[in-house]
Write a protein that holds these residues in place. Structure first.
Motif, PDB file in Angstrom:
ATOM      1  N   UNK A   1       0.837  -1.204   0.000  1.00  0.00           N
ATOM      2  CA  UNK A   1       0.000   0.000   0.000  1.00  0.00           C
ATOM      3  C   UNK A   1       0.864   1.242   0.000  1.00  0.00           C
ATOM      4  N   UNK A   2       1.800   1.315  -0.870  1.00  0.00           N
ATOM      5  CA  UNK A   2       2.803   2.346  -0.673  1.00  0.00           C
ATOM      6  C   UNK A   2       2.627   3.608  -1.492  1.00  0.00           C
ATOM      7  N   UNK A   3       2.300   4.685  -0.834  1.00  0.00           N
ATOM      8  CA  UNK A   3       2.452   6.013  -1.417  1.00  0.00           C
ATOM      9  C   UNK A   3       3.411   6.769  -0.505  1.00  0.00           C
ATOM     10  N   UNK A   4       3.535   8.044  -0.735  1.00  0.00           N
ATOM     11  CA  UNK A   4       4.572   8.826  -0.066  1.00  0.00           C
ATOM     12  C   UNK A   4       4.779   8.500   1.415  1.00  0.00           C
ATOM     13  N   UNK A   5       3.713   8.576   2.199  1.00  0.00           N
ATOM     14  CA  UNK A   5       3.834   8.390   3.643  1.00  0.00           C
ATOM     15  C   UNK A   5       4.191   6.976   4.040  1.00  0.00           C
ATOM     16  N   UNK A   6       3.601   6.030   3.360  1.00  0.00           N
ATOM     17  CA  UNK A   6       3.877   4.659   3.764  1.00  0.00           C
ATOM     18  C   UNK A   6       5.237   4.175   3.268  1.00  0.00           C
ATOM     19  N   UNK A   7       5.720   4.750   2.193  1.00  0.00           N
ATOM     20  CA  UNK A   7       7.072   4.426   1.757  1.00  0.00           C
ATOM     21  C   UNK A   7       8.062   4.863   2.843  1.00  0.00           C
ATOM     22  N   UNK A   8       7.852   6.062   3.341  1.00  0.00           N
ATOM     23  CA  UNK A   8       8.697   6.559   4.423  1.00  0.00           C
ATOM     24  C   UNK A   8       8.569   5.686   5.677  1.00  0.00           C
ATOM     25  N   UNK A   9       7.351   5.266   5.945  1.00  0.00           N
ATOM     26  CA  UNK A   9       7.122   4.372   7.091  1.00  0.00           C
ATOM     27  C   UNK A   9       7.909   3.072   6.923  1.00  0.00           C
ATOM     28  N   UNK A  10       7.861   2.518   5.718  1.00  0.00           N
ATOM     29  CA  UNK A  10       8.601   1.279   5.460  1.00  0.00           C
ATOM     30  C   UNK A  10      10.107   1.478   5.567  1.00  0.00           C
ATOM     31  N   UNK A  11      10.572   2.604   5.098  1.00  0.00           N
ATOM     32  CA  UNK A  11      12.010   2.873   5.175  1.00  0.00           C
ATOM     33  C   UNK A  11      12.510   2.779   6.615  1.00  0.00           C
ATOM     34  N   UNK A  12      11.725   3.342   7.516  1.00  0.00           N
ATOM     35  CA  UNK A  12      12.154   3.391   8.921  1.00  0.00           C
ATOM     36  C   UNK A  12      12.133   2.024   9.600  1.00  0.00           C
ATOM     37  N   UNK A  13      11.421   1.087   8.981  1.00  0.00           N
ATOM     38  CA  UNK A  13      11.331  -0.247   9.590  1.00  0.00           C
ATOM     39  C   UNK A  13      12.709  -0.909   9.703  1.00  0.00           C
ATOM     40  N   UNK A  14      13.589  -0.566   8.777  1.00  0.00           N
ATOM     41  CA  UNK A  14      14.933  -1.159   8.835  1.00  0.00           C
ATOM     42  C   UNK A  14      15.905  -0.369   9.731  1.00  0.00           C
ATOM     43  N   UNK A  15      15.433   0.726  10.336  1.00  0.00           N
ATOM     44  CA  UNK A  15      16.315   1.556  11.162  1.00  0.00           C
ATOM     45  C   UNK A  15      17.054   0.785  12.255  1.00  0.00           C
ATOM     46  N   UNK A  16      16.410  -0.196  12.901  1.00  0.00           N
ATOM     47  CA  UNK A  16      17.148  -0.935  13.939  1.00  0.00           C
ATOM     48  C   UNK A  16      18.393  -1.633  13.385  1.00  0.00           C
ATOM     49  N   UNK A  17      18.440  -1.822  12.091  1.00  0.00           N
ATOM     50  CA  UNK A  17      19.584  -2.499  11.487  1.00  0.00           C
ATOM     51  C   UNK A  17      20.726  -1.563  11.111  1.00  0.00           C
ATOM     52  N   UNK A  18      20.511  -0.244  11.270  1.00  0.00           N
ATOM     53  CA  UNK A  18      21.580   0.702  10.944  1.00  0.00           C
ATOM     54  C   UNK A  18      22.742   0.511  11.919  1.00  0.00           C
ATOM     55  N   UNK A  19      23.930   0.373  11.391  1.00  0.00           N
ATOM     56  CA  UNK A  19      25.104   0.099  12.212  1.00  0.00           C
ATOM     57  C   UNK A  19      25.401  -1.383  12.328  1.00  0.00           C
ATOM     58  N   UNK A  20      24.507  -2.192  11.855  1.00  0.00           N
ATOM     59  CA  UNK A  20      24.684  -3.646  11.938  1.00  0.00           C
ATOM     60  C   UNK A  20      25.294  -4.221  10.666  1.00  0.00           C
ATOM     61  N   UNK A  21      26.059  -5.259  10.850  1.00  0.00           N
ATOM     62  CA  UNK A  21      26.730  -5.903   9.718  1.00  0.00           C
ATOM     63  C   UNK A  21      25.845  -7.013   9.143  1.00  0.00           C
ATOM     64  N   UNK A  22      25.884  -7.160   7.860  1.00  0.00           N
ATOM     65  CA  UNK A  22      25.148  -8.243   7.203  1.00  0.00           C
ATOM     66  C   UNK A  22      26.004  -9.509   7.250  1.00  0.00           C
ATOM     67  N   UNK A  23      25.501 -10.537   7.917  1.00  0.00           N
ATOM     68  CA  UNK A  23      26.261 -11.787   8.034  1.00  0.00           C
ATOM     69  C   UNK A  23      25.964 -12.741   6.884  1.00  0.00           C
ATOM     70  N   UNK A  24      24.696 -12.718   6.459  1.00  0.00           N
ATOM     71  CA  UNK A  24      24.297 -13.705   5.452  1.00  0.00           C
ATOM     72  C   UNK A  24      23.123 -13.148   4.660  1.00  0.00           C
ATOM     73  N   UNK A  25      22.975 -13.569   3.438  1.00  0.00           N
ATOM     74  CA  UNK A  25      21.900 -13.084   2.566  1.00  0.00           C
ATOM     75  C   UNK A  25      21.129 -14.268   1.995  1.00  0.00           C
ATOM     76  N   UNK A  26      19.811 -14.211   2.123  1.00  0.00           N
ATOM     77  CA  UNK A  26      18.946 -15.179   1.451  1.00  0.00           C
ATOM     78  C   UNK A  26      18.127 -14.438   0.408  1.00  0.00           C
ATOM     79  N   UNK A  27      17.949 -15.053  -0.741  1.00  0.00           N
ATOM     80  CA  UNK A  27      17.080 -14.423  -1.742  1.00  0.00           C
ATOM     81  C   UNK A  27      16.543 -15.456  -2.721  1.00  0.00           C
ATOM     82  N   UNK A  28      15.490 -15.058  -3.395  1.00  0.00           N
ATOM     83  CA  UNK A  28      14.936 -15.866  -4.474  1.00  0.00           C
ATOM     84  C   UNK A  28      15.212 -15.144  -5.781  1.00  0.00           C
TER      85      UNK A  28
END
Length: 279
Positions: free
Chosen positions: A1-28
Motif C-alpha cells: 500500500x505504498x504512497x509517499x507516507x507509507x514508503x517513508x514508514x517502510x524505510x524506517x522499519x529497517x532503522x534498527x539495522x543501521x550500524x549492523x553488519x550483514x552476516x548472510x543473505x537469502x534471496x529468491x
DNA sequence: CTATTTGTTTATCC
DNA sequence: AGGATAAACAAATA
C-alpha cells in the motif's frame, strides 16, 4: 500500500539495522523483483557490509551500505519491509530478500512482485537515484514546474497526470483523489484546462496532502485526519465528508477514481461555465 | 469463474 | 516525435 507516507514508514522499519553488519543473505533470484539485476551481486557484495543510512525520494528508497553499496527498493503495489528479531521468524510466503544481521533480519516481501530491488556499487549514489525529479515538498517543486507539466499533458485527465512520478513523485491513487477532492476538480478534467488560480490551488493541495500524509502516517492509514476523503473512498456506499452526497467511483486514466458529485463537477458542460467561479 | 487492487513498464495507436 | 491509452505483470480477495 505504498504512497509517499507509507514508503517513508517502510524505510524506517529497517532503522534498527543501521550500524549492523550483514552476516548472510537469502534471496529468491528468480522472482520478478530482481528483474534487470544480477542477483548474484547481492550474494557476493552484501555479506560483511554494514548498513549506514537510508533515504526516501517519492516512492523510491535507497539504503546505503559500507563498501560503496547502494540498495534501491521500490515497493510496487504490495511490497513491504520487515525487521524480524531473533532470526526465529520462518520465511514468509512471499519473501524475496532477507539480510541476516547478528540480532535481527531485514526482510523484503512482496506477493505481487511489482516492486523492485536493485544493488549498485560506487563511490556516489547510483545514477537512477540522482536523476529523480524534485520532491513535492522541496524548493525545486515550483508552481512553474507544475504549470509546464500540465501544459505538456493538456489533453490527459488531471487524475492521470497527477499519478505521473516524473512530476509528482510519491503521489499515488488515493493521494491524487484526495488532492482533487480538496481542490474541487473533477478527475477527468483535461489538465490543460486549469487556469492560473486553479493550477496554484493544485500545487498547494499537493503539498498540503503530502505534508500531512508524511507527518501523520504512523502505524496505519487510520492515522490520517478523520475528515479526509480517504476513509470513505473504498467502501461501497461512502459519502462525501463535506457534503454528505454519495461518492462515485469510475475508471479514469486506467485507475479507479473516487469523487464527490456536485463538489467536483465534470468537464464538458460549456453552459455551466458562465457562472463558474473557482472553488 | 469474474472482478477488484494504494504501481510501473511496454506496446500500440493517434 | 511525442502524447494518450490499454495491456501486461502476479497473486490475493470478494
Amino acid at each position: 500500500m505504498p504512497e509517499l507516507g507509507e514508503v517513508e514508514y517502510n524505510r524506517r522499519i529497517w532503522d534498527p539495522g543501521v550500524g549492523g553488519r550483514v552476516d548472510r543473505v537469502d534471496l529468491h533470484a528468480a522472482t520478478r523483483c530482481f528483474r534487470g539485476e544480477d542477483a548474484d551481486c547481492f550474494l557476493r557484495w552484501l555479506p560483511g557490509s554494514v548498513l549506514r543510512s537510508s533515504e526516501c525520494r517519492g516512492k523510491q528508497i535507497l539504503f546505503r551500505f559500507s563498501g560503496d553499496l547502494w540498495l534501491g527498493v521500490h515497493l510496487g503495489m504490495t511490497g513491504a519491509l520487515r525487521c524480524l528479531r531473533d532470526g526465529e521468524a520462518p520465511p514468509g510466503r512471499h519473501e524475496h530478500l532477507r539480510l541476516h544481521q547478528k540480532e535481527r533480519s531485514l526482510v523484503y516481501s512482496d506477493p505481487r512482485q511489482f516492486g523492485r530491488l536493485r544493488l549498485d556499487r560506487g563511490k556516489n549514489a547510483p545514477g537512477w537515484w540522482k536523476s529523480l525529479p524534485p520532491e513535492v515538498l522541496s524548493a525545486g517543486f515550483t508552481l512553474a514546474r507544475v504549470r509546464d507539466f500540465l501544459a505538456r499533458h493538456a489533453r490527459a485527465p488531471i487524475k492521470a497526470v497527477l499519478l505521473d512520478q516524473e512530476c509528482f513523485p510519491g503521489i499515488g491513487n488515493w493521494m491524487a483523489d484526495e488532492i482533487l477532492w480538496r481542490c474541487g476538480f473533477h478527475p477527468s478534467r483535461p489538465a490543460g484546462k486549469l487556469d492560473e488560480a486553479e493550477s496554484r490551488a493544485l500545487w498547494r493541495e499537493i503539498r498540503q496532502v503530502s505534508r500531512v500524509a508524511l507527518r501523520r502516517i504512523g502505524k496505519s492509514w487510520g492515522d490520517l485526519p478523520r475528515e479526509w476523503l480517504f476513509h470513505s473512498r473504498w467502501s461501497d456506499g461512502g459519502s462525501c465528508p463535506r457534503t454528505g452526497v454519495a461518492l462515485v467511483r469510475e475508471r479514469i486514466g486506467g485507475r479507479t477514481a473516487c469523487w464527490s458529485p456536485g463538489r467536483q463537477t465534470p468537464p464538458r458542460s460549456p453552459a455551466s461555465r458562465r457562472k463558474a467561479g473557482s472553488s
